[in-house]
Each structure stands twice: as structure tokens, then as C-alpha cells.
Design a protein around this motif. Structure first.
Motif, PDB file in Angstrom:
ATOM      1  N   ALA A 248       9.559  32.923  12.518  1.00  0.00           N
ATOM      2  CA  ALA A 248       9.552  34.499  13.035  1.00  0.00           C
ATOM      3  C   ALA A 248      11.025  35.414  12.755  1.00  0.00           C
ATOM      4  O   ALA A 248      10.877  34.777  11.829  1.00  0.00           O
ATOM      5  CB  ALA A 248       9.954  33.809  14.505  1.00  0.00           C
ATOM      6  N   VAL A 249      10.469  36.522  13.188  1.00  0.00           N
ATOM      7  CA  VAL A 249      11.411  37.739  12.610  1.00  0.00           C
ATOM      8  C   VAL A 249      11.514  38.372  13.443  1.00  0.00           C
ATOM      9  O   VAL A 249      11.133  38.548  14.421  1.00  0.00           O
ATOM     10  CB  VAL A 249      11.129  38.448  12.065  1.00  0.00           C
ATOM     11  CG1 VAL A 249      11.966  39.733  11.310  1.00  0.00           C
ATOM     12  CG2 VAL A 249       9.578  37.987  10.385  1.00  0.00           C
ATOM     13  N   ALA A 250      13.064  38.650  13.581  1.00  0.00           N
ATOM     14  CA  ALA A 250      14.212  38.782  14.348  1.00  0.00           C
ATOM     15  C   ALA A 250      14.021  40.172  14.530  1.00  0.00           C
ATOM     16  O   ALA A 250      13.605  41.173  13.747  1.00  0.00           O
ATOM     17  CB  ALA A 250      16.081  38.450  14.523  1.00  0.00           C
ATOM     18  N   GLY A 251      13.921  40.970  15.346  1.00  0.00           N
ATOM     19  CA  GLY A 251      13.808  42.133  15.861  1.00  0.00           C
ATOM     20  C   GLY A 251      14.858  43.058  15.581  1.00  0.00           C
ATOM     21  O   GLY A 251      16.064  42.596  16.349  1.00  0.00           O
ATOM     22  N   ALA A 252      14.585  44.286  14.584  1.00  0.00           N
ATOM     23  CA  ALA A 252      15.673  44.647  14.535  1.00  0.00           C
ATOM     24  C   ALA A 252      15.790  46.391  15.040  1.00  0.00           C
ATOM     25  O   ALA A 252      17.133  47.116  15.146  1.00  0.00           O
ATOM     26  CB  ALA A 252      15.698  45.434  13.123  1.00  0.00           C
ATOM     27  N   GLU A 253      14.897  46.319  15.747  1.00  0.00           N
ATOM     28  CA  GLU A 253      14.908  47.746  16.535  1.00  0.00           C
ATOM     29  C   GLU A 253      14.603  47.069  17.950  1.00  0.00           C
ATOM     30  O   GLU A 253      13.317  45.639  18.232  1.00  0.00           O
ATOM     31  CB  GLU A 253      13.919  48.702  16.353  1.00  0.00           C
ATOM     32  CG  GLU A 253      14.383  49.530  15.299  1.00  0.00           C
ATOM     33  CD  GLU A 253      15.565  50.173  15.355  1.00  0.00           C
ATOM     34  OE1 GLU A 253      16.090  50.624  16.563  1.00  0.00           O
ATOM     35  OE2 GLU A 253      16.345  50.466  13.801  1.00  0.00           O
ATOM     36  N   PRO A 254      14.437  47.817  19.128  1.00  0.00           N
ATOM     37  CA  PRO A 254      13.808  47.163  20.434  1.00  0.00           C
ATOM     38  C   PRO A 254      12.093  47.422  20.285  1.00  0.00           C
ATOM     39  O   PRO A 254      11.821  47.996  19.646  1.00  0.00           O
ATOM     40  CB  PRO A 254      14.069  48.913  21.701  1.00  0.00           C
ATOM     41  CG  PRO A 254      15.362  48.878  21.530  1.00  0.00           C
ATOM     42  CD  PRO A 254      15.199  48.771  19.548  1.00  0.00           C
ATOM     43  N   ILE A 255      11.241  46.702  21.005  1.00  0.00           N
ATOM     44  CA  ILE A 255      10.360  46.066  21.054  1.00  0.00           C
ATOM     45  C   ILE A 255       9.719  46.074  22.306  1.00  0.00           C
ATOM     46  O   ILE A 255      10.299  45.383  23.679  1.00  0.00           O
ATOM     47  CB  ILE A 255      10.444  44.757  20.767  1.00  0.00           C
ATOM     48  CG1 ILE A 255      10.517  44.747  19.000  1.00  0.00           C
ATOM     49  CG2 ILE A 255       8.794  43.997  20.504  1.00  0.00           C
ATOM     50  CD1 ILE A 255      10.775  43.461  18.167  1.00  0.00           C
ATOM     51  N   HIS A 256       8.583  46.394  22.476  1.00  0.00           N
ATOM     52  CA  HIS A 256       7.550  46.476  23.679  1.00  0.00           C
ATOM     53  C   HIS A 256       6.747  45.771  23.876  1.00  0.00           C
ATOM     54  O   HIS A 256       6.457  45.447  22.278  1.00  0.00           O
ATOM     55  CB  HIS A 256       7.576  48.546  24.327  1.00  0.00           C
ATOM     56  CG  HIS A 256       7.215  48.546  25.742  1.00  0.00           C
ATOM     57  ND1 HIS A 256       5.344  47.780  25.979  1.00  0.00           N
ATOM     58  CD2 HIS A 256       6.805  48.849  26.560  1.00  0.00           C
ATOM     59  CE1 HIS A 256       5.302  48.168  27.678  1.00  0.00           C
ATOM     60  NE2 HIS A 256       6.124  48.447  27.522  1.00  0.00           N
ATOM     61  N   PRO A 257       6.583  44.748  25.291  1.00  0.00           N
ATOM     62  CA  PRO A 257       5.029  44.017  25.100  1.00  0.00           C
ATOM     63  C   PRO A 257       4.428  44.333  25.166  1.00  0.00           C
ATOM     64  O   PRO A 257       3.761  43.794  23.851  1.00  0.00           O
ATOM     65  CB  PRO A 257       5.317  43.283  26.344  1.00  0.00           C
ATOM     66  CG  PRO A 257       6.751  43.234  26.446  1.00  0.00           C
ATOM     67  CD  PRO A 257       7.317  44.883  26.222  1.00  0.00           C
ATOM     68  N   VAL A 258       3.797  45.435  25.354  1.00  0.00           N
ATOM     69  CA  VAL A 258       2.943  45.920  24.460  1.00  0.00           C
ATOM     70  C   VAL A 258       3.038  46.355  23.522  1.00  0.00           C
ATOM     71  O   VAL A 258       3.655  48.043  23.411  1.00  0.00           O
ATOM     72  CB  VAL A 258       2.398  46.749  25.792  1.00  0.00           C
ATOM     73  CG1 VAL A 258       0.677  47.600  25.138  1.00  0.00           C
ATOM     74  CG2 VAL A 258       1.872  45.699  26.999  1.00  0.00           C
TER      75      VAL A 258
END
Length: 425
Positions: A248-258
Motif C-alpha cells: 500500500a502507498v501512504a496518501g500524500a494529500e487528503p483523500i475522499h472515499p469516493v
């Protein structure tokens, strides 16, 4: 008769998602407990309306709906007993802010804090976590207006409390809930993307146990788990799993579930610690997470069946892909409430957020329920399902006993509506 001072004329209000148009003749809006008691005692049939976040007709009626938003927004904490008395019309967001200001917290929250406390409890709504039961499990007392108009306290020592924790609105109008609280705590949230199905099959329980609250988001297609949201309490020493080492890759920016949705409304990510109520939900209480252009379904099965159930859903992933925004997988601890979807068993919850395409959803539901059928799925009471009443009685072993209690406490059917008539018989 109806007290004209506490009702509005016939209305065409819809639920939040817009997929249900209420057929109630009046919407009653009492501003005091006395008014509510008189209303209940003199109205042949009425149904309580929460924050309108149910996706089925559980809160609909062809008679009178009653909202509690006009009642005093009371919240009191007994620090010695660690119990908060909360007005039923308040939302979890309102309760959380008030508790935090006093140094207290709830053990868990749903992903959406905008929902009413009474409505969430009544339908068995939950958050996530291998050690966290539904929101109803924190209820240690219920103040409820019975069909006579009298208020009764069903306390922790009352053997009927487990029937009242998730009561579908069938036993009366709840005016206050007593919630177990604990000292405030802080949570840090991280989001990773991309996890293959082989890893999920081999290490599902370890991944779901690597945080106080963990959620997987997927479409059950070849791209595997698209996102993993991990929420860790600063005061807990939970097991840690290296998701990056698993691919898995750590999110660098905010992510929305959709994918493609506006990220301003999601709670802070990136591992930055913050108050419990600003991390446990997926969405900030100050934002509306979406326009309601969706329909939701959810099913729980025993946690021991998690991996084969996921594999069964993967078999139909492509068939439901066009109507499915995203599905969330969570773990929920066993619950004592009779009608909680996790009653009596540690569970895994499969939540589906569909596009608001009613006909396509109606086609998808039997596909999902047939795939999960070997695992005796329990539908969420506030979401859509194709399950028959007979099937509900099979998967909810105490539904018959609950129906008998409802008849005993409400012999005239004052709190019945078409939904309860169908489900309870």
C-alpha cells in the motif's frame, strides 16, 4: 386529535437522499416534553422522525410524523458515574462538541456525525473497530414516551434495556438517552491506497486490528482495496502493521472515499493527532459530505466469515460496478442489543454507497444478498434491502420476541407504520 399548535400542514418532505418521499399527513414539532406527551396520548398513530438519514421507509407513515428538534437541547454529564444524559434530538456532532468541552468522550462515532443520536441508536448504526460495538452499546438508559403519554425510564438494571437499545421506533418516542462516556482522548488518522486481494485474504484480521478503527474501501473489482483508513488512539498500544510493506502507498494529500469527490469535507489525515470527535468520523461536522445523491445498503456477517464473504462479493464486483460508488468494509464487536446487526457476534460490515439510480439498485441488492446468503447477512435497519420479513426473522433470532414486546407495550399500534407492520407482523 392533533394539537394544531405543534403540527404543520401536509408535507412532501423527503429523506436526506431524496429516494423516499414521506407520505405523512402532518409533521408535529413540539417544543416541550409536555406538548409531546399530549401529542402522543391523543394521536392515533405517529412515527418519530430523526435527521432523515435513513434510506428506507422506517421513518415514514401515512399518519403523523413527529420531530424532536424543537425540544430543549439538554446535555448533562454525571462525571462520577461516567454517564451523559443527552436529548434525543441532538446530533452526534452536537453531542461530541459539548462532551469534548467538558473533557469527556464517547467510545466511538459513525463515519457521518450529522445523524441524530436517537435515530442512530434506533437503527443499530455503528462505527468501526474490532473492539467497538454499535453506538447503541453505549446506551445505559432510555427515557421514552409510551403510548399512554407517560414517560418511562428504562435503566441499566431493567432486563428490557437490550430490547430498547435498537428499537426501530416501535416501543415509543425516545426523548433522552443515557450514554456511557470516558475521558477525552486524541486520535491520529492515516490513509493508504492500493492493497491486493491476496494480502487481504491472508491478513484481513491483522489489518483490521492494526488501529482503534480501520476501514477498507473497495469496489470488489481487480484493483483490490482502494483505500485503508486507520485511526489510532494516542492512549492505546494497538498492534501496528506496515501497510507499505504489504504494497500500500501512504496518501500524500487528503483523500475522499469516493474518487473525484471534494476532499474539504473529510476529517484530517496524514497522521496528525486531534480530538477524538474530529478523527473518528470520516467527515467533518462543519461540511455536508455530499448532496445526498446516493442510496445506501449494509449487511453484517460473522467476523469469522469475513474473507469468504469478500471473495463472494468479488464474484459480482463487475456486475454491480456501474451503480456502485464505493463499498466500505469495517469490523464491529459483538453487541448485546437484541436487534443490533452485530448482536451476539463479532461481525464484519459491508456497506454499499450506490448512485441514486433506484431501478439499478433494486437489481444489485438481490445479487449482493445472494452472494452473502451462505453467511446469514443481517441488513442494517435504516438502509435498503431486498430481504423479506421471513428472512429478517431468520437472521435476527430475537425479532419475534421483540415483536411480542412491542405488542405488549403498544397494544393499539400507536407507533406502528407500514414498515413496522411489514417487519414485525
Amino acid at each position: 386529535m392533533i394539537d394544531d399548535d405543534t403540527t404543520t400542514a401536509a408535507h412532501t418532505r423527503t429523506n436526506w437522499a431524496g429516494n423516499v418521499t414521506y407520505s405523512a399527513s402532518h409533521l408535529a414539532e413540539p417544543t416541550s416534553l409536555d406538548e409531546l406527551q399530549r401529542l402522543v396520548a391523543t394521536t392515533p398513530r405517529l412515527t418519530a422522525l430523526g435527521s432523515r438519514h435513513s434510506f428506507n421507509t422506517i421513518a415514514d407513515t401515512d399518519a403523523v410524523q413527529v420531530t424532536l428538534t424543537g425540544l430543549p437541547p439538554e446535555l448533562d454529564v454525571d462525571g462520577e458515574r461516567r454517564v451523559a444524559r443527552v436529548a434525543a434530538g441532538l446530533t452526534h456532532a452536537q453531542v461530541a462538541v459539548a462532551l469534548e468541552a467538558r473533557g469527556w468522550a464517547l467510545a466511538n462515532l459513525a463515519s457521518l456525525p450529522h445523524i441524530s443520536v436517537a435515530g442512530a441508536v434506533a437503527t443499530g448504526t455503528h462505527g468501526s473497530g474490532v473492539g467497538n460495538a454499535s453506538l447503541a452499546q453505549s446506551v445505559v438508559g432510555v427515557e421514552i414516551v409510551r403510548a399512554s403519554g407517560e414517560v418511562e425510564l428504562v435503566g441499566a438494571d431493567d432486563p428490557r434495556l437490550d430490547a430498547h437499545r435498537v428499537a426501530l421506533g416501535a416501543l415509543g418516542v425516545v426523548v433522552a438517552v443515557h450514554l456511557a462516556v470516558e475521558p477525552s482522548y486524541r486520535v491520529a488518522q492515516t490513509v493508504h491506497t492500493g492493497l491486493g486481494w491476496d494480502v487481504v485474504d491472508a491478513q484481513f484480521e491483522q489489518i483490521m486490528s492494526a488501529g482503534y478503527s480501520v476501514s477498507m474501501f473497495t469496489g470488489y473489482t481487480a484493483d483490490g482495496v482502494r483505500q485503508i483508513w486507520t485511526k489510532r488512539r494516542e492512549d492505546r498500544d494497538d498492534a501496528v502493521i506496515d501497510l507499505a510493506a504489504l504494497g500500500a502507498v501512504a496518501g500524500a494529500e487528503p483523500i475522499h472515499p469516493v474518487p473525484g469527490s471534494e476532499t474539504a469535507g473529510v476529517t484530517e489525515q496524514g497522521g496528525v493527532p486531534g480530538p477524538w470527535h474530529e478523527r473518528l468520523p470520516h467527515f467533518r461536522s462543519s461540511f455536508t459530505p455530499s448532496a445526498g445523491e446516493e442510496i445506501q445498503a449494509e449487511y453484517m456477517v460473522a467476523a469469522t466469515d469475513a474473507v469468504p464473504a469478500i471473495q463472494a462479493l468479488r464474484e459480482i464486483g463487475e456486475a454491480i460496478a456501474q451503480v456502485l460508488f464505493v463499498s466500505e468494509i469495517r469490523r464491529v464487536a459483538a453487541d448485546d442489543a437484541w436487534l443490533a446487526p452485530s448482536s451476539g457476534q463479532d461481525s464484519v460490515a459491508f456497506h454499499f454507497t450506490f448512485r441514486r439510480q433506484t431501478e439499478d439498485v433494486a437489481v444489485a441488492l438481490p445479487l449482493i444478498e445472494n452472494a452473502l446468503a451462505p453467511f446469514a447477512p443481517r441488513p442494517h435497519w435504516g438502509k435498503v434491502t431486498a430481504a423479506t420479513p421471513e428472512r429478517l426473522h431468520q437472521v435476527y433470532p430475537q425479532l419475534g420476541a421483540f415483536a411480542a414486546l412491542a405488542r405488549d407495550l403498544d397494544p393499539q399500534g400507536r407507533f406502528r407504520n407500514p414498515y413496522l407492520d411489514r417487519v414485525l407482523g
